[in-house]
Design a protein around this motif. Sequence first.
Motif, PDB file in Angstrom:
ATOM      1  N   ASN A  60       0.839  -1.194   0.000  1.00  0.00           N
ATOM      2  CA  ASN A  60       0.000   0.000   0.000  1.00  0.00           C
ATOM      3  C   ASN A  60       0.881   1.254   0.000  1.00  0.00           C
ATOM      4  OD1 ASN A  60      -2.423  -1.421   0.076  1.00  0.00           O
ATOM      5  ND2 ASN A  60      -2.494  -1.449   2.306  1.00  0.00           N
ATOM      6  N   ILE A  61       0.506   2.207  -0.823  1.00  0.00           N
ATOM      7  CA  ILE A  61       1.217   3.479  -0.902  1.00  0.00           C
ATOM      8  C   ILE A  61       0.278   4.575  -0.410  1.00  0.00           C
ATOM      9  CG2 ILE A  61       2.411   5.119  -2.379  1.00  0.00           C
ATOM     10  CD1 ILE A  61       3.867   2.472  -2.081  1.00  0.00           C
ATOM     11  N   TYR A  62       0.745   5.340   0.577  1.00  0.00           N
ATOM     12  CA  TYR A  62      -0.053   6.414   1.165  1.00  0.00           C
ATOM     13  C   TYR A  62       0.524   7.768   0.756  1.00  0.00           C
ATOM     14  CZ  TYR A  62      -1.851   2.643   4.086  1.00  0.00           C
ATOM     15  OH  TYR A  62      -2.417   1.469   4.528  1.00  0.00           O
ATOM     16  N   ARG A  63      -0.348   8.737   0.631  1.00  0.00           N
ATOM     17  CA  ARG A  63       0.074  10.088   0.216  1.00  0.00           C
ATOM     18  C   ARG A  63      -0.295  11.094   1.296  1.00  0.00           C
ATOM     19  NH1 ARG A  63      -2.712  11.555  -4.938  1.00  0.00           N
ATOM     20  NH2 ARG A  63      -1.084  10.268  -5.889  1.00  0.00           N
ATOM     21  N   ILE A  89      -2.098  12.387   8.346  1.00  0.00           N
ATOM     22  CA  ILE A  89      -1.843  10.963   8.139  1.00  0.00           C
ATOM     23  C   ILE A  89      -2.964  10.380   7.283  1.00  0.00           C
ATOM     24  CG2 ILE A  89      -1.570   8.726   9.263  1.00  0.00           C
ATOM     25  CD1 ILE A  89      -0.512  10.169  11.714  1.00  0.00           C
ATOM     26  N   ALA A  90      -2.593   9.839   6.128  1.00  0.00           N
ATOM     27  CA  ALA A  90      -3.592   9.302   5.197  1.00  0.00           C
ATOM     28  C   ALA A  90      -4.265   8.070   5.788  1.00  0.00           C
ATOM     29  CB  ALA A  90      -2.938   8.954   3.868  1.00  0.00           C
ATOM     30  N   ALA A  91      -5.588   8.019   5.647  1.00  0.00           N
ATOM     31  CA  ALA A  91      -6.348   6.875   6.170  1.00  0.00           C
ATOM     32  C   ALA A  91      -6.443   5.751   5.149  1.00  0.00           C
ATOM     33  CB  ALA A  91      -7.751   7.319   6.583  1.00  0.00           C
ATOM     34  N   GLU A  92      -6.446   6.110   3.858  1.00  0.00           N
ATOM     35  CA  GLU A  92      -6.581   5.121   2.792  1.00  0.00           C
ATOM     36  C   GLU A  92      -5.411   5.238   1.825  1.00  0.00           C
ATOM     37  OE1 GLU A  92      -8.817   2.823   2.666  1.00  0.00           O
ATOM     38  OE2 GLU A  92     -10.000   3.538   4.383  1.00  0.00           O
ATOM     39  N   PRO A  93      -4.953   4.116   1.279  1.00  0.00           N
ATOM     40  CA  PRO A  93      -3.848   4.168   0.305  1.00  0.00           C
ATOM     41  C   PRO A  93      -4.318   4.705  -1.037  1.00  0.00           C
ATOM     42  CG  PRO A  93      -4.658   1.917   0.539  1.00  0.00           C
ATOM     43  CD  PRO A  93      -5.383   2.733   1.572  1.00  0.00           C
ATOM     44  N   VAL A  94      -3.415   5.336  -1.754  1.00  0.00           N
ATOM     45  CA  VAL A  94      -3.711   5.825  -3.103  1.00  0.00           C
ATOM     46  C   VAL A  94      -3.271   4.822  -4.169  1.00  0.00           C
ATOM     47  CG1 VAL A  94      -3.624   8.254  -2.440  1.00  0.00           C
ATOM     48  CG2 VAL A  94      -1.523   7.099  -3.155  1.00  0.00           C
TER      49      VAL A  94
END
Length: 298
Positions: free
Chosen positions: A61-64, A259-264
């Motif tokens: 998973n990649i988060y932004r 802090i991102a909750a969902e991955p992009v």
Amino acid sequence: MLKEITKIEILKMPNFPFDADEKAVSLSFLFRLVMQKKGLFISITMVFVVLSVVTAWVLPNIYRSKVVMIPTSVLDGTKGGNVGGGLASLIGSSSLQQDHRTTLAISTLKSRLFLRNFINKYNLMPVLYPNEWGEKGKEIPPLRRHIMLQHAVDQLNELRKVSLDIETGNVSMSVEWTDPVLAKDWVEAFIYEVNRKMQNDSVRREEKHILFLQEKIAETKVPEVRNSLSILLKDSMKTLMLASSGDEYAFHILDPAEIAAEPVKPKRKIIVLTGGMLGVFGALLFIYMNFLYSDPRK
């Protein structure tokens, strides 16, 4: 029930394997061929689907994390009032006036020297290369360490994106990483470091300028020249005061990083769907080419 077809029978069909009007492979022919080889068709398609599912599952998973800023040159009324100028020149637009401080800040963010110093200061090599660096980092030969550091600079440059909103003049910066907390921390660290570097450079520059002007004023006997130098000295002292007065020298944060909750990334549904479509086309192609190059007596 569909009758099983052989290559000799199909070769005797009129206009095989083309339609008279479309000059394309007949869909009815392909349908009969697929039904005859439906086991092979399903097997090939399922292989592609399984591979795409495994790929989608294995990819991390990649988060932004993203921050929106406004150049402080707009807030303190420095020269280059149209905020987008220097930034716009970096993205190919020449319609806006140049904002030298903002241009320098963006150029600093994009510079390899800044990224290399950032990596060294925050000890990012074990994070970017956990398997190769890790506890054995000190045992890596100097040349290999240098090469890995250059690759790390390139990687960090890809992870960090800077963009400009032409209409509002706002500057956006984002960082993508597998750890959402680290992505947020890096965004904040980037802004802190560029503001700090720009501020320190400006203070040192103005201090040297002030010292130079003071020496020239002391040496000059002509009143007109002394007055002109005094005006320059006053401007330099004002610039020094502004540079030393706050931490947000280059950018003022409008929308802080979170802090991102969902991955992009990755787009798993798209990956699986694409894999299924490739499986269908691959199976059709394989069955058709196998039919064309097989022995017609079979």
